[in-house]
Scaffold this motif. Sequence first.
Motif, PDB file in Angstrom:
ATOM      1  N   GLY A   1       0.807  -1.205   0.000  1.00 41.86           N
ATOM      2  CA  GLY A   1       0.000   0.000   0.000  1.00 41.86           C
ATOM      3  C   GLY A   1       0.844   1.260   0.000  1.00 41.86           C
ATOM      4  N   TRP A   2       1.947   1.250   0.767  1.00 42.50           N
ATOM      5  CA  TRP A   2       2.784   2.452   0.827  1.00 42.50           C
ATOM      6  C   TRP A   2       3.595   2.651  -0.447  1.00 42.50           C
ATOM      7  CZ3 TRP A   2       8.241   2.617   1.074  1.00 42.50           C
ATOM      8  CH2 TRP A   2       8.897   1.409   1.329  1.00 42.50           C
ATOM      9  N   ASP A   3       3.837   1.580  -1.202  1.00 45.90           N
ATOM     10  CA  ASP A   3       4.480   1.732  -2.508  1.00 45.90           C
ATOM     11  C   ASP A   3       3.550   2.452  -3.478  1.00 45.90           C
ATOM     12  OD1 ASP A   3       6.896   0.348  -1.871  1.00 45.90           O
ATOM     13  OD2 ASP A   3       5.808  -1.547  -2.055  1.00 45.90           O
TER      14      ASP A   3
ATOM     15  N   GLY B   1       2.477   9.774  -5.283  1.00 44.17           N
ATOM     16  CA  GLY B   1       2.963  11.086  -4.874  1.00 44.17           C
ATOM     17  C   GLY B   1       4.016  11.616  -5.829  1.00 44.17           C
ATOM     18  N   ALA B   2       4.934  10.734  -6.232  1.00 40.95           N
ATOM     19  CA  ALA B   2       5.986  11.135  -7.163  1.00 40.95           C
ATOM     20  C   ALA B   2       5.405  11.451  -8.536  1.00 40.95           C
ATOM     21  CB  ALA B   2       7.033  10.024  -7.278  1.00 40.95           C
TER      22      ALA B   2
ATOM     23  N   MET C   1      -0.062  10.946 -14.745  1.00 40.28           N
ATOM     24  CA  MET C   1      -1.186  10.181 -14.209  1.00 40.28           C
ATOM     25  C   MET C   1      -0.744   9.117 -13.213  1.00 40.28           C
ATOM     26  SD  MET C   1      -4.129   8.059 -16.232  1.00 40.28           S
ATOM     27  CE  MET C   1      -5.573   7.468 -15.356  1.00 40.28           C
ATOM     28  N   GLY C   2       0.397   8.508 -13.447  1.00 37.19           N
ATOM     29  CA  GLY C   2       0.871   7.466 -12.553  1.00 37.19           C
ATOM     30  C   GLY C   2       0.171   6.143 -12.781  1.00 37.19           C
ATOM     31  N   LEU C   3      -0.180   5.464 -11.693  1.00 39.61           N
ATOM     32  CA  LEU C   3      -0.721   4.113 -11.775  1.00 39.61           C
ATOM     33  C   LEU C   3      -2.206   4.104 -12.102  1.00 39.61           C
ATOM     34  CD1 LEU C   3       1.033   2.642  -8.601  1.00 39.61           C
ATOM     35  CD2 LEU C   3       1.690   2.258 -10.988  1.00 39.61           C
TER      36      LEU C   3
END
Length: 326
Positions: free
Chosen positions: A165-167, A173-174, A181-183
């Motif tokens: 979850g923290w990944d 965030g990055a 967009m990210g993941l």
Amino acid sequence: MQYAYLGRTGLQVSRLGLGTMNFGMVTDEATSFEIMDEALTHGVIYFDTADVYGGAQKPDIKKGYGVSEEFIGRWFAQGGRREHIVLATKVYQPMDLGPNDRHLSAYHIRRACEDSLRRLQTDHIDLYQMHHIDRRTPWEEIWQAMELLVQQGKILYVGSSNFAGWDIATGQGAATARHFMGLASEQSLYNLTARTIELEVIPACRYYGLGLVPWSPLGGGLLGGALQKAKEGRRSQEGGKIEKLRPQLESYEALCKELGEQPADVAMAWLLRNPVVTAPISGPRTKAQLTESLRALEISLSDETVRRLDEIWPGPGGEAPKAYAW
């Protein structure tokens, strides 16, 4: 066929995904073609593979060989297929024996993507998934490599697999800081026998708008009527686990019999009931197994049935931190 948006994206995929890990490993090319033809006939348009899949048929199991991708590529080459498929593959696993032939460096991501495109005989990948977290490589490097592939039109969306979850949180965030967009999705181990991700991964997917794609939805066959198959003399690779979980499996298969449904279909229907789940990945070895799996889409589990399933297969107690703290 039913369809759903992949998380917060505008992309729709079939509610069941065709997993191709068995292609080249236990399923030959001709049978793989039959399975893909059958999938398309029934509207299963979400195909999931990985660069490393199919390598077990080779003598050197320390690296991948892209056999599954090659099968799919030759199926596409017959024409009239690629434009109907939402194609997902993965990067991370060792594809050769060199130090940079694995993980998520920009060097490997670029090369792995080019190799996958060649094997798949296509000019783009719809969903490019990181097969595992690589905490040695900074997010700035990973996102820079992914952004370039998007700009070049070689990939459309980025997904993760086997992330904590923290990944997911740090990665998003990055990405946000880069206006990227990210993941779009997270592919995790999730089934009635393996519910750890309910603690933090599922809440993270819900918060960030990721579509959850469960892999091993039948627990390696445990939830597919393992006891009944054992009675019929069919061997299982999960023999040790069957004995360990025999009391639960007896209760589970009895409940399924009471419902008048096959255990595999109930297990899939339980996953599909979760609003965070986009599409479980099914890995049929035969055309018949694929057709049979479609029944899960028609099953509606009552709240009472879900309560009984929770009694048989208890989860971690809810979401963190309430699952273990006041």
